[in-house]
Design an enzyme around this catalytic site. Structure first.
Site, PDB file in Angstrom:
ATOM      1  N   GLU A 133       0.819  -1.211   0.000  1.00  0.00           N
ATOM      2  CA  GLU A 133       0.000   0.000   0.000  1.00  0.00           C
ATOM      3  C   GLU A 133       0.857   1.267   0.000  1.00  0.00           C
ATOM      4  OE1 GLU A 133      -2.434  -3.371   1.015  1.00  0.00           O
ATOM      5  OE2 GLU A 133      -0.602  -2.624   1.984  1.00  0.00           O
ATOM      6  N   HIS A 145     -11.542  -5.976   7.972  1.00  0.00           N
ATOM      7  CA  HIS A 145     -12.235  -5.709   6.714  1.00  0.00           C
ATOM      8  C   HIS A 145     -13.536  -4.932   6.916  1.00  0.00           C
ATOM      9  CE1 HIS A 145      -9.543  -9.023   5.562  1.00  0.00           C
ATOM     10  NE2 HIS A 145      -9.583  -8.485   4.349  1.00  0.00           N
TER      11      HIS A 145
END
Length: 334
Positions: A56, A126
């Site tokens: 990321e 998540h």
């Protein structure tokens, strides 16, 4: 279209009209984990739609470099929960490069898309809502749409905005929210809230998925089910709630919210992120200061709990319609 189709349509529109636009991230060339980039690689070529390594920080840093060199960079972080390794690149580089370079460089052509909020079974890694972490990052914009029409218009507005934008897409809405979306090119303004239901007794402010929980709460308040009738005072049935979708988290539309609260005298803020350090705290502070003499009750926040999102108990973590109803009754009867 549903939300993921609207997001895909927005990117296709941007790429068709801007030859410098590129889309990249983990698995985007295969269509992405939520199918938001389906067919883009085939349509525009693998030089413009391509996969990245699982990093990321690297995705954000690469996007900053692409944008600084003149490309329109549309990056995807596969889940907002994993945006934290990119935090330094976004907050210390993307947000500050225009100021740092005396406007010699800027990365306004960078847009970072990422799925956010609870999905029902995402658990601690998540289902997070990290928008509040970016509230202090002057130079960034943060946008969260509620529906397909909003998603397409706000994403196109974000891609073309002269500032770097973090575009957070509520993942549970990818397939569940469906609308007739114009196939034409259109943009919706960033930094502007939208009044969905006008009212005069209480302002109900939210964004993303909780918009729908708030709509349900308003219906429960005015037309409670038989098993809830004894819990909702008769005097509450006719109240007029003003429902507002904030849409842009940074900068947030202070003018619209202040005007609304000055009329209604009450404010309830709903968001999925935890209360401590959440966006609602900043809004509540400003409203308390600017509307103090018009407030009939303290500003109330309905949020996720200040704990990691529990896998089995996720439905009890997010602010549902019953919690919103309870907050509205308490605020209206203060």
């Amino acid at each position: 279209m549903n939300v993921y189709q609207a997001v895909r349509d927005a990117m296709a529109t941007a790429m068709a009209k801007d030859d410098s636009a590129v889309v990249f991230g983990e698995d985007v060339a295969f269509g992405g984990v939520f199918r938001c980039t389906m067919g883009l690689a085939e349509e525009f070529g693998k030089e413009r739609v391509f996969n990245t390594p699982l990093t990321e920080q690297g995705i954000a840093g690469f996007g900053i470099g692409m944008a600084a060199m003149g490309h329109t960079a549309i990056a995807e972080i596969q889940f907002a929960d994993y945006i934290f390794p990119a935090f330094d690149q976004l907050v210390n580089e993307a947000a500050k490069i225009r100021y740092r370079s005396g406007n010699s460089f800027n990365v306004g052509a960078l847009t970072v898309r990422t799925p956010t909020m609870a999905v029902g079974h995402g658990g601690l890694y998540h289902s997070q809502s990290p928008e509040g972490f970016f509230m202090g990052a002057a130079g960034l914009k943060v946008v969260i749409p509620r529906s397909p029409i909003q998603a397409k218009g706000l994403l196109l507005g974000s891609i073309r905005d002269p500032n770097p934008v973090i575009f957070m897409e509520p993942k549970i809405l990818y397939r569940s929210a469906v609308e007739q979306v114009p196939i034409d090119d259109y943009e919706l303004p960033l930094g502007k809230a939208e009044i969905l239901v006008p009212g005069q007794d209480l302002t109900l402010l939210t964004w993303g998925t909780p918009v729908y929980h708030c709509e349900t709460a308003m219906h429960v308040l005015s037309n409670p089910a038989p098993e809830l009738e004894s819990l909702i005072p008769q005097s509450m049935r006719g109240v007029k709630i003003e429902l507002i979708d904030l849409r842009s988290i940074l900068p947030w539309d202070m003018e619209t919210i202040v005007e609304s609260v000055n009329r209604t005298g009450r404010l309830v803020i709903v968001h999925e992120a935890g209360m401590t350090g959440g966006v609602g705290g900043e809004i509540a502070s400003e409203i308390q200061k600017r509307c103090f003499l018009k407030l009939n009750a303290p500003v109330r926040r309905v949020t996720g709990w200040d704990v990691p999102v529990g896998l089995q108990y996720e439905k009890f973590h997010i602010p549902d319609a019953i919690r919103v109803v309870d907050a509205m009754i308490e605020t209206l009867t203060y």
